[in-house]
Structure formats: C-alpha cells, structure tokens
Design an enzyme around this catalytic site. Structure first.
Site, PDB file in Angstrom:
ATOM      1  N   ILE A   1      -6.153   4.215   8.805  1.00  8.34           N
ATOM      2  CA  ILE A   1      -6.796   4.056  10.031  1.00  8.34           C
ATOM      3  C   ILE A   1      -5.974   4.587  11.151  1.00  8.34           C
ATOM      4  CG2 ILE A   1      -6.291   1.515  10.343  1.00  8.34           C
ATOM      5  CD1 ILE A   1      -8.821   1.077  11.770  1.00  8.34           C
ATOM      6  N   CYS A   2      -6.430   4.925  12.216  1.00 10.63           N
ATOM      7  CA  CYS A   2      -5.719   5.213  13.506  1.00 10.63           C
ATOM      8  C   CYS A   2      -4.782   6.469  13.206  1.00 10.63           C
ATOM      9  CB  CYS A   2      -4.945   4.202  13.962  1.00 10.63           C
ATOM     10  SG  CYS A   2      -4.348   4.321  15.695  1.00 10.63           S
ATOM     11  N   ALA A   3      -3.497   6.349  13.629  1.00 11.91           N
ATOM     12  CA  ALA A   3      -2.556   7.408  13.365  1.00 11.91           C
ATOM     13  C   ALA A   3      -2.252   7.784  12.044  1.00 11.91           C
ATOM     14  CB  ALA A   3      -1.310   7.332  14.336  1.00 11.91           C
TER      15      ALA A   3
END
Length: 187
Positions: free
Chosen positions: A101-103
């Site tokens: 998730i995310c970066a």
C-alpha cells in the site's frame, strides 16, 4: 487458519500498518508482525509500534500473505532489506499473496521487478514511477488485485485494503461480518 506477515520498518505509515494488523486479526488470521531492524519501530508520524519478532528470525517461514505498509522513509527501508526482498520474491514465485500500500508498490516492489507484468496502484505522488515503467500497468483505483498481488493507494484506503485482504484469505462472508462489526458500512 490463514497466516499473514506484516513487515515494519522505521518510518512506515502507522495507519496502514495498524489497520492491516487489526482488521486481519479481527478476521481470525494468524498475524505475525516483524520488523526489519529493531522490534520497536517509530512510524512516519512518531507513533511507536512493537513488532512480534525480527524479520531475520522468520525468513524460513511460509505465510499465506506478506503485506507491507507504506509511508516514507519506511518504504525505502523495506526496499533495502535484502531478507525481505528474498521473501517477497519467493512469495511471488510460489503464487502466494503479496500486498503493498501507499509508496511501497513504487518504492519497494517496482525496483526489484515484483510488479513486472502486473497492474498496480500506489500513492498518487508515486504513480508516475508506475506509469513510466513499461513492465507495469498503473491503475488509478483504491485497491487493485492482479493475480496474487494486491495494491492500494494510502492511509484513506487502508481499511478497504485490509478488508480486501480479509476477503482473499477468509472469504466474502467473513469480510461482510467484519465490515458490519466495525460499522464500516454506515453512512
């Protein structure tokens, strides 16, 4: 009982880490939280989390799911953990579940070829890395499932991401029960 490994590193996004741990445990998943360096991890916003174990102590274990929270510089520290990368490569090769998730899709998975031939999403500030890579297809969605890879965008999508992981490991009925129990379906 399905098993999941959630890996922490200094600077990971606490909402994403805790949401995955909590929601998966509510579903009855056997969750192991491992840290790459010290068992006490200071997250991106200063929250301190205590891991169950150190990653180096469990590199030979098999998990149904390995999942990574995002956050900076946490995603970079995850990318730089050679033991973690070996585990992720083995996870993908064995066609077991991998979540990010995310970066982390762009920062930790992409440089190691773990998104090759896959559709994925990530935090908007990192989407250009996926869009420019000829071996990966960016999908701008909250959660993207492609084979055994599940990716998501960030803190605001952490709950739907975690519920998707529950559905994959435990089924739609368990996901719906957790959604109801957590009042997620209220408007």
């Amino acid at each position: 009982m399905p098993s999941a490994l959630i890996v922490l590193a200094e600077g990971v996004e606490e909402i994403e880490a805790v949401t995955q741990i909590d929601v998966l445990r509510r579903a009855g998943v056997d969750v192991t939280v491992a840290a790459t360096v010290s068992k006490t991890v200071t997250c991106a916003r200063g929250v301190r989390l205590l891991a169950d174990t150190h990653l180096d102590e469990i590199t030979d274990q098999i998990f149904d799911l390995i999942t990574l929270p995002g956050g900076m510089p946490g995603a970079e520290h995850l990318r730089d953990s050679s033991n973690l990368i070996k585990m992720l490569q083995a996870q993908m090769s064995a066609d077991r579940w991998l979540g990010a998730i995310c970066a982390t899709p762009a920062v930790a998975l992409l440089p190691h070829g773990l998104l090759t031939g896959r559709q994925a999403t990530c935090y908007p500030a990192f989407q250009s890395a996926l869009a420019q890579d000829p071996h990966c297809q960016l999908v701008d969605a909250a959660v993207v499932c492609d084979g055994n890879l599940i990716t998501s965008q960030g803190p605001g999508t952490a709950q739907v991401f975690a519920l998707t992981l529950v559905e994959i490991l435990c089924g739609q009925q368990v996901r719906q029960q957790i959604t109801t129990d957590m009042l997620t379906d209220l408007r």
